[in-house]
Scaffold this motif. Structure first.
Motif, PDB file in Angstrom:
ATOM      1  N   ASP A 102      -0.310  -8.196  -8.763  1.00  0.00           N
ATOM      2  CA  ASP A 102       0.249  -7.824  -7.459  1.00  0.00           C
ATOM      3  C   ASP A 102      -0.853  -7.747  -6.405  1.00  0.00           C
ATOM      4  OD1 ASP A 102       2.906  -7.572  -8.338  1.00  0.00           O
ATOM      5  OD2 ASP A 102       2.530  -5.549  -9.081  1.00  0.00           O
ATOM      6  N   TYR A 103      -1.966  -7.117  -6.777  1.00  0.00           N
ATOM      7  CA  TYR A 103      -3.085  -6.988  -5.835  1.00  0.00           C
ATOM      8  C   TYR A 103      -3.706  -8.357  -5.537  1.00  0.00           C
ATOM      9  CZ  TYR A 103      -2.938  -1.913  -6.485  1.00  0.00           C
ATOM     10  OH  TYR A 103      -2.553  -0.593  -6.511  1.00  0.00           O
ATOM     11  N   GLU A 104      -3.827  -9.196  -6.569  1.00  0.00           N
ATOM     12  CA  GLU A 104      -4.399 -10.529  -6.370  1.00  0.00           C
ATOM     13  C   GLU A 104      -3.512 -11.382  -5.464  1.00  0.00           C
ATOM     14  OE1 GLU A 104      -4.987 -12.027 -10.305  1.00  0.00           O
ATOM     15  OE2 GLU A 104      -6.631 -10.616 -10.732  1.00  0.00           O
ATOM     16  N   ASN A 105      -2.195 -11.240  -5.632  1.00  0.00           N
ATOM     17  CA  ASN A 105      -1.262 -11.973  -4.768  1.00  0.00           C
ATOM     18  C   ASN A 105      -1.383 -11.518  -3.321  1.00  0.00           C
ATOM     19  OD1 ASN A 105      -0.273 -13.470  -6.907  1.00  0.00           O
ATOM     20  ND2 ASN A 105       1.463 -12.114  -7.289  1.00  0.00           N
TER      21      ASN A 105
ATOM     22  N   TRP B  41       0.806  -1.223   0.000  1.00  0.00           N
ATOM     23  CA  TRP B  41       0.000   0.000   0.000  1.00  0.00           C
ATOM     24  C   TRP B  41       0.844   1.281   0.000  1.00  0.00           C
ATOM     25  CZ3 TRP B  41      -0.364  -3.491   4.191  1.00  0.00           C
ATOM     26  CH2 TRP B  41       0.249  -3.103   5.378  1.00  0.00           C
ATOM     27  N   LYS B  42       2.131   1.154   0.276  1.00  0.00           N
ATOM     28  CA  LYS B  42       2.992   2.333   0.240  1.00  0.00           C
ATOM     29  C   LYS B  42       3.686   2.502  -1.119  1.00  0.00           C
ATOM     30  CE  LYS B  42       3.801   3.103   5.130  1.00  0.00           C
ATOM     31  NZ  LYS B  42       4.785   3.275   6.199  1.00  0.00           N
ATOM     32  N   LYS B  43       3.486   1.534  -2.008  1.00  0.00           N
ATOM     33  CA  LYS B  43       4.045   1.644  -3.352  1.00  0.00           C
ATOM     34  C   LYS B  43       3.131   2.502  -4.225  1.00  0.00           C
ATOM     35  CE  LYS B  43       6.324  -2.871  -3.190  1.00  0.00           C
ATOM     36  NZ  LYS B  43       6.414  -4.224  -3.771  1.00  0.00           N
ATOM     37  N   ASN B  44       3.706   3.080  -5.279  1.00  0.00           N
ATOM     38  CA  ASN B  44       2.902   3.853  -6.224  1.00  0.00           C
ATOM     39  C   ASN B  44       1.991   2.920  -7.007  1.00  0.00           C
ATOM     40  OD1 ASN B  44       4.025   6.358  -5.588  1.00  0.00           O
ATOM     41  ND2 ASN B  44       5.754   6.021  -6.954  1.00  0.00           N
ATOM     42  N   LYS B  45       0.760   3.362  -7.218  1.00  0.00           N
ATOM     43  CA  LYS B  45      -0.196   2.526  -7.943  1.00  0.00           C
ATOM     44  C   LYS B  45       0.317   2.169  -9.333  1.00  0.00           C
ATOM     45  CE  LYS B  45      -3.951   4.988  -5.649  1.00  0.00           C
ATOM     46  NZ  LYS B  45      -5.166   5.796  -5.831  1.00  0.00           N
ATOM     47  N   SER B  46       1.052   3.103  -9.941  1.00  0.00           N
ATOM     48  CA  SER B  46       1.559   2.885 -11.297  1.00  0.00           C
ATOM     49  C   SER B  46       2.569   1.741 -11.364  1.00  0.00           C
ATOM     50  CB  SER B  46       2.203   4.164 -11.839  1.00  0.00           C
ATOM     51  OG  SER B  46       3.261   4.582 -10.985  1.00  0.00           O
ATOM     52  N   GLN B  47       3.158   1.397 -10.208  1.00  0.00           N
ATOM     53  CA  GLN B  47       4.151   0.316 -10.160  1.00  0.00           C
ATOM     54  C   GLN B  47       3.500  -1.052  -9.992  1.00  0.00           C
ATOM     55  OE1 GLN B  47       6.292   1.786  -6.696  1.00  0.00           O
ATOM     56  NE2 GLN B  47       8.047   2.327  -7.992  1.00  0.00           N
ATOM     57  N   LEU B  48       2.210  -1.063  -9.673  1.00  0.00           N
ATOM     58  CA  LEU B  48       1.535  -2.310  -9.306  1.00  0.00           C
ATOM     59  C   LEU B  48       0.626  -2.811 -10.420  1.00  0.00           C
ATOM     60  CD1 LEU B  48       0.580  -1.200  -5.688  1.00  0.00           C
ATOM     61  CD2 LEU B  48       2.355  -2.859  -6.286  1.00  0.00           C
TER      62      LEU B  48
END
Length: 625
Positions: free
Chosen positions: A249-252, A238-245
């Motif tokens: 990544d979210y499913e994992n 959650w501290k990473k930039n959304k553009s990097q994800l």
């Protein structure tokens, strides 16, 4: 020489050990958080001193269990403590060195001191017979040994230590009938506690992990190999930039946190820097949990403070109607209580919860507009919860939720929204029409739908037990009232049918009155139907309680014997009506037989039980003779 604790007695320490913390395993979270603080202080020192360079690779936490000696050691390479700091921070219960440091210095670059209260260290006594702290402060060649067996006091001595930092050594208690302390010496248990509470501490948490591995060059011979491994993830997603994800990544993350066995339909990533700063990742699941509509289901989001898990299920972050949402919130602005297990007051939480509620609704609306198939999957699983949300709290949330509702349409033969229904209403149509039943197949056959369908009006099918209660609470949508096809007055002008039924109603007034008397209070009225075209008989209802609502209320454990005011409607244009009139004029017994049969027919059409099935069967036999 043993010294007494400065501020409080044995009673205070006993209270902290036995009352403040809900779960004993939290001691490890507290010690790791303190270790993280010690390294953040070192980071700050090197940040503000040009002669020093902060090399993050040199900073880590090490957790080392020793089963034979019943020792658990938590070490850090942080700033360490002077003798004075040991006296002040460990010798004074509830005095926090971290809080004092935080008050005097401004932390930068996302580093923030976790500890605030100075009691977390003492949670170690929940699982330990005695606690030893060996520390060496940065810039000193002297080390110190602090030792205590509990509230009776502590000792401080000089000692040797190779490098700056702190070792906390716990002598783990023996098992009792009520408590298993051995588990705090087991690798798997320690690893699971670290992953649960401290996975996102920003420094590596290391452990020596023993695994059975195939011997080199051997086909089936194994050996135990011990390797030092980093247990925690360190950088929270959650501290990473959304553009990097990516979606993957979210499913994992969804799978790693055990939010569900399905893949989420949608995720919501929030970074808020307003009145209350927080990060959040929320998920809308695809499949309904097996226990979702049971008392056992617990709603709530994981709540973190600076990456440290505070609550596993924070219920106050979600309204009940969005209880299906999974995910987490991390904020540095929370006012935590002394145990860091809950909040002192909920002002910040209310701000976060209000924003989260809006974000969830916005995401659902986007899904409804742009990804209809996905929304319908969601609605199939959780639509009932949205309906409950409209009904609950006396309709307080109905305006917020009404645009998320969907019902099966007789005209479109698929799920539609209320907005879609109203947008295509005929100019002469006064109401939003609906029909209730166990299934759409049953509803399609209901005699009550004939007149509405003949007019070309769309009918919404209510097949959930909550549907009518929801609509009664909603009352109207865009100034259009809801009307059941079973209502006494449909609000449809049909001059030809009305004149025909009204005329025959007057002619048959005495017949209908006699039928009503035969039914002896089972119906409020018997009358000529204005809605039936091909069918002979049906039940209509008068008043707020519909026949479908009566069925639902009667099935509840605290059945209050609620009754709908039923009206038996007869199609006076049906050929059988002549037989009914003939019986009235010539044969009272036959009229009673016909009346009972028609009433029971109407009950069966509605899915209501017949009072006496044997009598009904005998009456059919009489007719067949």
């Amino acid at each position: 020489m043993k010294k007494e604790f400065k501020t409080e007695s044995k009673r205070l320490l006993d209270m902290m050990i036995n009352s403040i913390y809900t779960h004993k395993e939290i001691f490890l979270r507290e010690l790791i958080s303190n270790a993280s603080d010690a390294m953040d202080k070192m980071y700050y020192k090197e940040l503000t001193d040009d002669s020093l360079t902060f090399n993050k690779e040199n900073y880590y936490i090490k957790v080392t269990p020793n089963k034979e000696k019943r020792i658990l050691k938590v070490s850090d390479t942080g700033i360490g403590m002077t003798k004075e700091e040991l006296e002040n921070n460990l010798g004074t219960i509830a005095k926090s060195g971290s809080l004092a440091f935080k008050s005097e210095n401004e932390m930068k670059d996302g580093h923030d001191i976790i500890g605030q209260f100075g009691v977390g260290f003492y949670s170690a006594f929940m699982v330990s017979e005695d606690v030893t702290v060996i520390t060496r402060p940065f810039g000193s060649d002297k080390g110190y040994r602090w030792h205590s067996e509990g509230a009776e006091g502590y000792t401080i001595k000089e000692c040797d230590k190779d490098s700056f930092g702190t070792d906390i050594i716990l002598k783990i208690k023996e098992n009792t009938e009520d408590e298993n302390y051995d588990e705090y010496l087991e690798e798997y248990k320690l690893k699971s506690i670290i992953k649960k509470y401290s996975d996102f501490i920003s420094y590596p948490i290391k452990m020596d992990i023993t695994e059975s591995k195939l011997k080199e060059g051997a086909e089936d011979e194994y050996e135990d190999v011990t390797e030092e491994k980093v247990i925690n993830s360190m950088v929270p997603i959650w501290k990473k930039n959304k553009s990097q994800l990516t979606d993957e990544d979210y499913e994992n993350f969804y799978a790693e946190k055990h939010y569900g066995f399905d893949k989420p339909l949608k995720h919501i990533h929030i970074k808020a820097d307003g009145l209350v700063r927080y990060n959040s990742i929320l998920f809308i699941p695809e499949n309904i949990p097996f226990d979702y509509y049971t008392k056992e289901y617990e709603k709530g989001l994981e709540l973190y403070s600076n990456g440290v898990l505070i609550m596993n299920k924070c219920q106050d972050l979600l309204p009940d109607y969005f209880s299906f949402v999974k995910g987490m919130v991390d904020s540095e602005d929370l006012s935590l209580n002394i145990s860091r297990e809950m909040l002192q007051h909920d002002r910040q939480l209310k701000v976060i919860a209000k924003n989260i509620k809006k974000k969830i609704k916005s995401q659902l609306e986007k899904m409804l507009k742009n990804e209809r198939d996905k929304y319908e999957k969601f609605y199939k699983s959780f639509g009932r919860q949205i309906k409950y949300g409209v009904y609950e709290e006396f309709g307080a949330n109905k305006d917020f939720l009404k645009d998320l509702l969907m019902y099966y349409s007789s005209k479109e033969e698929k799920m539609v929204t209320l907005d879609e229904y109203v947008s295509r209403m005929a100019e002469d149509q006064k109401y939003i029409y609906y029909a209730s039943g166990e299934s759409k197949e049953r509803i399609e056959k209901l005699p009550q739908t004939e007149m509405v369908s003949e007019k070309g009006y769309e009918i919404l099918y209510f097949t959930d037990e909550i549907d009518e209660f929801t609509i009664k609470m909603l009352m109207s949508y865009k100034d259009k009232e809801f009307k059941s096809v079973s209502s006494g007055d449909l609000g449809i002008d049909s001059e030809e049918n009305e004149n025909s039924s009204e005329g025959k109603d007057k002619e048959s007034k005495e017949l209908f009155e006699k039928m009503k008397n035969i039914l002896d209070g089972k119906v409020k009225e018997v009358r000529a139907s204005k809605r039936l075209k091909n069918h002979l008989v049906c039940l209509a209802n008068d008043g707020e309680v519909s026949i479908e609502m009566e069925k639902i209320l009667k099935s509840m454990p605290n059945n209050q014997e609620v009754q709908a005011d039923k009206i038996l409607e007869i199609n006076v244009n049906h050929e059988v009506f002549n037989s009914l009139k003939d019986a009235y004029e010539k044969d009272n017994d036959k009229l009673k037989l016909y009346t009972d049969l028609l009433y029971n027919q109407a009950l069966l059409i509605e899915g209501l039980p017949i009072d006496d099935p044997i009598e009904f069967s005998n009456n059919i036999s009489k007719i067949m003779k």
